[in-house]
Design an enzyme around this catalytic site. Structure first.
Site, PDB file in Angstrom:
ATOM      1  CE1 TYR A 125     -32.642  20.494 -19.906  1.00  0.00           C
ATOM      2  CE2 TYR A 125     -32.095  22.619 -18.913  1.00  0.00           C
ATOM      3  CZ  TYR A 125     -33.000  21.788 -19.541  1.00  0.00           C
ATOM      4  OH  TYR A 125     -34.259  22.242 -19.831  1.00  0.00           O
ATOM      5  CG  HIS A 211     -20.821  18.121 -15.233  1.00  0.00           C
ATOM      6  ND1 HIS A 211     -21.709  19.097 -14.853  1.00  0.00           N
ATOM      7  CD2 HIS A 211     -21.566  17.105 -15.713  1.00  0.00           C
ATOM      8  CE1 HIS A 211     -22.945  18.692 -15.070  1.00  0.00           C
ATOM      9  NE2 HIS A 211     -22.898  17.479 -15.596  1.00  0.00           N
ATOM     10  CG  ASP A 269     -20.298  32.521   8.815  1.00  0.00           C
ATOM     11  OD1 ASP A 269     -19.139  32.373   8.419  1.00  0.00           O
ATOM     12  OD2 ASP A 269     -21.177  31.640   8.737  1.00  0.00           O
TER      13      ASP A 269
END
Ligand code: XMP
Length: 555
Positions: A125, A211, A269
């Site tokens: 796109y 892609h 994390d």
């Protein structure tokens, strides 16, 4: 509620300990080194902007660019130049997306993309946006093109395709195509269904109908590499070490001599967040670790030992197991459980607010996928599958400013940072564990007795998975205590016990997951040990559901 500064905990010898202590020595050494501020701090001085038109692959583009050691961020297509200029962009990538450029209100690239005259790569796109905005024509194709295609180059001297085969497999996913090129552009390659599968103009503007970021385009990474290094002229190498240096500096700049609190979960994390901040500001940081009674066997002791004793951080340990378990009495609905646990976390922090009253900042281990998700979900109505929550959900009226040093990192990058910081292997490779803990793996009502049964089973699963050297290769591995009972026979006696499910999945990001093909002998050992060592359980089943349609956790 017990709120106290934790005292050195009883040392529990486990097989992991030797490994952990060796790593902790290294961590301490590095800790010492880290406290001497580096003379020269390498900085990330350039990046590539990815303009998001809503493709499911936008994150993947960012990952690929970072894997090629160039910093990149995904930004909404409405972003102004002022929003991105701090990144010092060397190029722009326009992502794919579900819209058609000729639709009313279709998202387009902001004017600065063209005004700055920097290199641009439009993907799918994004290529159609380029064609449309620069004066070409995009129309619906007579034949849609999804899946594999073979790309043939018309030219052999394009910088974008340097070193690539003249014909190569690519992955297509589009319904529209370029009907006529914008002035000044030429077609560089075609496929059977796309006469203009690659276009180029102005020396540094390119469009790819396929892609390059997906694994199904095997030479795609090479094409992106050419774009970054041959066309954008990127130089600065974005590496984990650079990240660590600049993140520490940024925390110092942001926090000054303020006080920071950080909720630890024991996972990678929050551990990386706390360690980075501790490296930056030392004792201005206080970590909070909440034992909600829903942790695994020995987890509370291990977290305290790692962070307080070995990494010398200020740690506020809050054992509030009792009040969580009381709140969960009679609760069987999974969403209700999550809600109760989330609310209780907030209450715990409210109660602790007096002890934390001098804090100015709250550190959170927010990751890049969370940031992107909240950016994209703003305008999208999406169904709530589960209400995820993290321990960082502190009450709003605590009025703390946020410090989020991992805000732009992906999960696998976090593990790289954890290693660079010298964190123990046990933390670096730790599998994710959900905020609501064992409550969502203990089906039906959560009781202390059921939690103990689950802990015993979970311990065996982990032990066998680690023993078979599978732990680091799996996204998550755990036991689920179902609420079902079944009849069995042991010796000459009838048994009527719990059925336990074993779950092991592989995944890249938890968005999708596949059940792991564990070796039969590992499954056999797990099953045999559970039914022999945990008297309340007489049946073990293996969960062979992928996500979707299942989720990773059972509740
Ligand atoms: P599901 O079960 O939705 O889980 O496939 C995807 C991943 O998220 C973890 N998970 C959570 N993590 N708070 C968390 O911090 C939560 O409430 C939560 N619920 C699920 C889950 O373990 C898996 O890794």
């Amino acid at each position: 509620m017990t709120v106290h500064q934790s005292t050195p905990s009883r040392r529990i010898a486990t097989s992991d300990d030797l490994e952990v202590s060796a790593y902790l020595e290294i961590a301490k050494e590095k800790e010492g080194q880290g406290s001497q501020r580096p003379e020269e701090t390498p900085k990330v001085s350039e990046g590539v902007v990815i303009i998001d038109f809503g493709s499911q692959y936008s994150h993947l583009i960012a990952r690929r660019i970072r894997e090629l050691n160039v910093y990149s961020e995904v930004v909404p297509h409405t972003s102004a130049w002022e929003d991105v200029q701090a990144m010092n962009p060397k190029g722009v990538i326009l992502s794919g997306g579900p819209a058609s450029v000729y639709d009313e209100g279709a998202p387009l690239a902001p004017g600065w993309v063209y005004q700055k005259k920097m290199p641009v790569l439009g993907i799918c796109y994004g290529m159609q946006v380029l064609a449309h905005q620069l004066g070409g024509r995009v129309t619906p194709s007579t034949k849609r093109e999804y899946g594999h295609a073979v790309l043939h180059q018309n030219v052999t001297d394009s910088a974008l395709f340097q070193g690539m085969d003249v014909s190569m497999p690519v992955w297509m996913s589009h319904g529209d195509q370029i009907q006529s090129l914008p002035p000044g552009f030429s077609a560089l390659a075609y496929t059977d269904n796309s006469p203009i599968a690659v276009m180029a103009g102005f020396d540094n503007v390119f469009g790819l109908q396929f892609h390059p970021e997906v694994a199904h385009t095997p030479q795609g990474k090479g094409i992106l590499e050419n774009f970054l290094y041959r066309i954008c002229g990127c130089q600065s190498r974005w590496t984990v070490d650079n990240f660590v240096h600049s993140a520490i500096q940024k925390v110092r700049d942001q926090v000054g001599d303020g006080k920071v609190i950080c909720a630890l979960s024991g996972g990678v994390d929050s551990a990386v967040t706390a360690t980075l901040i501790h490296r930056a500001i030392g004792n201005q940081l206080t970590c909070i670790f909440v034992n909600n009674g829903l942790l695994r066997r020995e987890e509370a002791e291990r977290v305290q030992r790692t962070f307080q004793q070995n990494l010398s951080m200020n740690l506020l340990y809050m054992d509030v197991s009792q009040r969580f378990l009381e709140r969960l009495v009679g609760v069987v609905d999974p969403e209700q459980k999550r809600k109760v646990i989330g609310e209780e976390f907030i209450r715990v922090f409210e109660d602790a607010a007096t002890e934390l009253s001098d804090a100015d900042f709250l550190a959170q281990g927010t990751l890049y996928p969370d940031v992107i998700e909240s950016q994209t979900s703003e305008n999208q109505a999406s169904a709530t599958i589960k209400t995820h929550h993290n321990v960082g959900g502190l009450p709003k009226d605590m009025n703390l400013k946020l410090v989020e040093p991992l805000r732009y990192l992906f999960k696998d990058e976090i593990r790289g940072v954890a290693s660079a910081l010298g964190l123990p292997e046990e933390i670096v490779m730790r599998q994710p564990f959900p905020g609501p803990g064992l409550a969502i793996r203990c089906l039906g009502e959560v009781t202390p007795e059921k939690l103990e049964i689950l802990r015993a089973c979970d311990w065996i699963v982990m032990d066998e998975i680690k023993g078979a050297d599978l732990y680091r290769h799996l996204w998550q591995t755990f036991a689920v205590l179902t609420d079902a009972r079944s009849v069995g026979v042991m010796g000459d006696f009838r048994t009527y016990g719990y059925a336990v499910a074993v779950r092991a999945v592989s995944s890249e990001d938890a968005m999708t997951a596949d059940w792991a093909r564990l070796p039969y002998d590992v499954l056999a050992r797990i099953s045999s040990r559970i039914v022999n060592e945990v008297p309340e359980v007489n049946r073990v089943v293996y969960d062979i559901t992928s996500k979707p349609p299942g989720t990773i956790e059972w509740e």
